[in-house]
Write a protein that holds these residues in place. Structure first.
Motif, PDB file in Angstrom:
ATOM      1  N   LEU A 117       1.012  -1.346  -0.280  1.00 31.56           N
ATOM      2  CA  LEU A 117      -0.019   0.269   0.096  1.00 31.56           C
ATOM      3  C   LEU A 117       0.874   1.142  -0.345  1.00 31.56           C
ATOM      4  N   GLN A 118       1.916   0.606   0.652  1.00 27.48           N
ATOM      5  CA  GLN A 118       3.292   3.067   0.340  1.00 27.48           C
ATOM      6  C   GLN A 118       3.678   2.485  -0.852  1.00 27.48           C
ATOM      7  N   ASP A 119       3.690   1.750  -1.499  1.00 29.90           N
ATOM      8  CA  ASP A 119       4.757   1.546  -2.327  1.00 29.90           C
ATOM      9  C   ASP A 119       3.363   1.930  -4.086  1.00 29.90           C
ATOM     10  N   GLU A 120       2.345   1.050  -3.231  1.00 31.42           N
ATOM     11  CA  GLU A 120       1.401   1.550  -4.634  1.00 31.42           C
ATOM     12  C   GLU A 120       0.908   2.333  -4.909  1.00 31.42           C
ATOM     13  N   ALA A 121       0.557   3.870  -6.151  1.00 32.33           N
ATOM     14  CA  ALA A 121      -0.192   4.332  -6.818  1.00 32.33           C
ATOM     15  C   ALA A 121      -1.135   5.081  -7.168  1.00 32.33           C
ATOM     16  N   ASP A 122      -1.609   3.753  -7.673  1.00 32.92           N
ATOM     17  CA  ASP A 122      -2.822   3.332  -8.672  1.00 32.92           C
ATOM     18  C   ASP A 122      -4.218   2.684  -7.164  1.00 32.92           C
ATOM     19  N   GLU A 123      -4.917   3.916  -7.430  1.00 36.88           N
ATOM     20  CA  GLU A 123      -5.641   4.484  -6.384  1.00 36.88           C
ATOM     21  C   GLU A 123      -6.647   2.930  -6.233  1.00 36.88           C
ATOM     22  N   ALA A 124      -7.131   1.943  -7.151  1.00 36.51           N
ATOM     23  CA  ALA A 124      -7.559   0.864  -7.349  1.00 36.51           C
ATOM     24  C   ALA A 124      -7.184  -0.640  -6.644  1.00 36.51           C
ATOM     25  N   ARG A 125      -5.563  -0.263  -6.761  1.00 35.47           N
ATOM     26  CA  ARG A 125      -4.963  -1.240  -6.329  1.00 35.47           C
ATOM     27  C   ARG A 125      -4.869  -0.740  -4.935  1.00 35.47           C
ATOM     28  N   ARG A 126      -4.752  -0.097  -4.358  1.00 35.04           N
ATOM     29  CA  ARG A 126      -4.801   1.029  -3.097  1.00 35.04           C
ATOM     30  C   ARG A 126      -5.796   0.229  -2.382  1.00 35.04           C
ATOM     31  N   SER A 127      -6.710   0.380  -2.711  1.00 29.37           N
ATOM     32  CA  SER A 127      -7.908   0.187  -2.017  1.00 29.37           C
ATOM     33  C   SER A 127      -8.120  -1.729  -2.111  1.00 29.37           C
ATOM     34  N   THR A 128      -7.913  -2.541  -3.007  1.00 32.72           N
ATOM     35  CA  THR A 128      -7.957  -3.413  -2.503  1.00 32.72           C
ATOM     36  C   THR A 128      -6.879  -3.924  -1.221  1.00 32.72           C
ATOM     37  N   PHE A 129      -5.681  -3.140  -1.818  1.00 32.21           N
ATOM     38  CA  PHE A 129      -4.660  -3.462  -0.063  1.00 32.21           C
ATOM     39  C   PHE A 129      -5.467  -3.407   0.904  1.00 32.21           C
ATOM     40  N   SER A 130      -6.030  -2.207   0.964  1.00 27.94           N
ATOM     41  CA  SER A 130      -6.524  -1.535   2.395  1.00 27.94           C
ATOM     42  C   SER A 130      -8.181  -2.433   2.718  1.00 27.94           C
ATOM     43  N   SER A 131      -8.482  -3.059   1.580  1.00 33.54           N
ATOM     44  CA  SER A 131      -9.955  -4.286   2.141  1.00 33.54           C
ATOM     45  C   SER A 131      -9.089  -5.579   2.260  1.00 33.54           C
ATOM     46  N   SER A 132      -8.307  -5.350   1.980  1.00 38.18           N
ATOM     47  CA  SER A 132      -7.951  -6.901   1.871  1.00 38.18           C
ATOM     48  C   SER A 132      -7.217  -6.875   3.758  1.00 38.18           C
ATOM     49  N   ILE A 133      -6.488  -5.834   4.247  1.00 39.39           N
ATOM     50  CA  ILE A 133      -6.053  -5.326   5.728  1.00 39.39           C
ATOM     51  C   ILE A 133      -7.337  -5.803   6.757  1.00 39.39           C
ATOM     52  N   LEU A 134      -8.435  -4.914   5.465  1.00 33.40           N
ATOM     53  CA  LEU A 134      -9.277  -4.485   6.502  1.00 33.40           C
ATOM     54  C   LEU A 134      -9.513  -6.597   7.182  1.00 33.40           C
ATOM     55  N   THR A 135     -10.297  -6.582   5.924  1.00 33.33           N
ATOM     56  CA  THR A 135     -10.918  -8.000   5.859  1.00 33.33           C
ATOM     57  C   THR A 135      -9.538  -9.139   7.057  1.00 33.33           C
ATOM     58  N   MET A 136      -8.349  -9.100   7.456  1.00 28.75           N
ATOM     59  CA  MET A 136      -7.690 -10.263   7.788  1.00 28.75           C
ATOM     60  C   MET A 136      -7.929  -9.429   9.498  1.00 28.75           C
ATOM     61  N   SER A 137      -7.792  -7.858   9.747  1.00 24.35           N
ATOM     62  CA  SER A 137      -8.219  -7.419  10.809  1.00 24.35           C
ATOM     63  C   SER A 137      -9.019  -8.243  11.665  1.00 24.35           C
ATOM     64  N   ARG A 138     -10.064  -7.892  11.067  1.00 24.98           N
ATOM     65  CA  ARG A 138     -11.629  -8.309  11.768  1.00 24.98           C
ATOM     66  C   ARG A 138     -11.203 -10.433  11.805  1.00 24.98           C
ATOM     67  N   GLN A 139     -10.661 -10.553  11.230  1.00 24.61           N
ATOM     68  CA  GLN A 139     -10.671 -12.311  11.163  1.00 24.61           C
ATOM     69  C   GLN A 139      -9.739 -12.081  12.745  1.00 24.61           C
ATOM     70  N   MET A 140      -8.428 -11.650  13.261  1.00 29.95           N
ATOM     71  CA  MET A 140      -8.088 -11.426  14.457  1.00 29.95           C
ATOM     72  C   MET A 140      -9.218 -11.141  15.068  1.00 29.95           C
ATOM     73  N   ARG A 141      -9.678 -10.076  14.952  1.00 30.23           N
ATOM     74  CA  ARG A 141     -10.290  -9.819  15.662  1.00 30.23           C
ATOM     75  C   ARG A 141     -11.193 -10.512  16.480  1.00 30.23           C
ATOM     76  N   ALA A 142     -11.611 -11.580  15.632  1.00 30.28           N
ATOM     77  CA  ALA A 142     -12.992 -12.476  15.584  1.00 30.28           C
ATOM     78  C   ALA A 142     -12.236 -13.610  16.615  1.00 30.28           C
ATOM     79  N   LEU A 143     -10.827 -14.173  16.273  1.00 29.73           N
ATOM     80  CA  LEU A 143     -10.073 -15.466  17.158  1.00 29.73           C
ATOM     81  C   LEU A 143      -9.686 -14.894  18.138  1.00 29.73           C
ATOM     82  N   ILE A 144      -9.264 -13.668  18.492  1.00 33.07           N
ATOM     83  CA  ILE A 144      -8.989 -12.975  19.835  1.00 33.07           C
ATOM     84  C   ILE A 144     -10.548 -12.945  20.733  1.00 33.07           C
ATOM     85  N   GLU A 145     -11.485 -12.173  19.863  1.00 33.86           N
ATOM     86  CA  GLU A 145     -12.312 -12.250  21.204  1.00 33.86           C
ATOM     87  C   GLU A 145     -12.907 -14.200  21.178  1.00 33.86           C
TER      88      GLU A 145
END
Length: 410
Positions: free
Chosen positions: A214-242
């Motif tokens: 995400l830091q190296d990507e300039a394309d907005e569409a790809r940046r959105s994809t990377f952000s969505s993946s981070i959000l998905t994994m974060s939710r998965q981690m939160r579910a596991l921790i809960e």
């Protein structure tokens, strides 16, 4: 650690029992010694009272059911102007008169200046009595006493050694039995830590990788994809921790359930409502058969969590177009059974024995549908807190999870 714990357990048992056996054997030994000394003193009294110079009074110890005669002799002693004259008046000893041994025995006896005592150099016990004109001294041999005490000591040592060897074997078995739950808990803890680390490692790796891209990507569409993946994994981690926190609270002794009468029939019916659309969307059939008026003493939210876990497990692992049956009925007067059965591939027998373990998944592919292998462990802990049991059986194409709970009488 378990090995050291077993060694400490065995050592503690051996020390305690050795101390107890030592105290008991010592007390019994000294009691036997005192009894033998009393018998010997009684023999001396009978010897002293026997007036027949050559008589043989009934004297002896009982050993092995037989009366054994104790060797003895008596001496009359006259004091003639400071010079003692001694005459052997009776006994089982022969040729003692005017011997050096007799003089040594009498000298030792007179030097002690006591009415009764022992002469250890010759193994004799004596009793003195003054008759005015003369003094009479009775002697009884102590070798029989010493032999009896040695036999008793030898028997005690053999019994004690055999008891300690037997105790050692029993202690080892008890140590293994007593530490088995500790060993199991220790193994489960290690597996839990390893499994939790593995489950957390994957989403963390994905998050870090997408964050770097995400830091190296300039394309907005790809940046959105990377952000969505981070959000998905974060939710998965939160579910596991809960789920891990929920499991920890279930295991903790500090977990306090608010136990009050709960209408389990109504709770089951209400818990089914949110799952009906979910089952319908996936083309699954959800049917229920709930007996009315079943009330249990428990925590409503915890029991609702058990139902949610079982229903979620059923919809995830049902065969396409399969059927899930939820039943609640009484078993006898004081128990009820809540069963959630879903059509699906039968769970293998070896998996049924481990399915309630933490992070266990019979099919590793289950991790892709959001399952971490903690739900059934949480359900088992909640049911146990309500003094119930939960198990799984497979028959007729259905996998049945049944929770049996104590309930109030009708």
């Amino acid at each position: 650690m378990i090995r050291k714990l077993q060694i400490k357990f065995v050592a503690m048992c051996m020390i305690l029992v050795t101390a107890v056996l030592g105290v008991v054997f010592t007390a019994v030994f000294f009691s036997a010694k005192q009894n033998i000394e009393v018998i010997s003193h009684q023999v001396l009294q009978r010897v002293m009272e026997d007036d027949t110079p050559s008589g043989r009074p009934d004297l002896g110890l009982n050993r092995g059911g037989e009366d054994v005669l104790l060797p003895y002799f008596t001496v009359n002693l006259w004091d003639r102007s400071g010079i003692y004259e001694a005459f052997v008046t009776g006994g089982t000893y022969s040729n003692l008169q005017d011997t050096q041994e007799l003089q040594t025995i009498l000298t030792d006896c007179l030097q002690q200046n006591r009415p009764e005592g022992t002469i250890h150099s010759y193994g004799l016990r004596y009793l003195r009595r003054d008759y005015g004109l003369y003094e009479r001294i009775a002697f009884v041999d102590m070798s029989m006493e010493q032999a009896t005490l040695q036999e008793i000591m030898g028997s005690y040592l053999q019994i004690g050694l055999a008891a300690l060897l037997l105790l050692l074997g029993v202690s080892i078995l008890l140590a293994r039995w007593a530490t088995r739950p500790v060993a199991k808990a220790w193994q489960q803890q290690r597996q839990f830590v390893a499994a939790a680390s593995h489950e957390l490692k994957t989403p963390l790796t994905v998050i870090m990788t997408n964050a770097e891209l995400l830091q190296d990507e300039a394309d907005e569409a790809r940046r959105s994809t990377f952000s969505s993946s981070i959000l998905t994994m974060s939710r998965q981690m939160r579910a596991l921790i809960e789920q891990m926190l929920e499991l920890a609270r279930t295991d903790s002794a500090e977990s306090h359930l608010v136990l009050r009468p709960v209408d389990l029939s109504g709770l089951t019916a209400r818990s089914l409502l949110p799952f009906e659309p979910l089952f319908f969307e996936q083309g699954l059939t959800l049917i229920s058969q709930v007996d009315e008026g079943i009330t249990v003493s428990g925590d409503e939210e915890a029991l609702r969590r058990v139902l949610e876990i079982l229903l979620d497990n059923a919809q995830k692992y049902s065969s396409p177009g399969g059927e899930t049956q939820v039943t609640l009925h009484r078993r006898g007067r004081n128990h009820c059974a809540l069963t959630v059965a879903n059509q699906g591939e039968p769970i293998p027998p070896e998996a049924r024995r481990q399915i309630f373990q933490r992070f266990y998944r019979a099919d590793p592919a289950r991790s892709r549908n959001g399952s971490f292998g903690l739900g059934l462990s949480i359900a088992e802990g909640i049911v146990a807190q309500h003094h119930g049991t939960i198990d799984v059986t497979c028959a007729g194409g259905f996998n049945r999870f049944r929770a049996e709970l104590p309930c109030q009488q009708e």
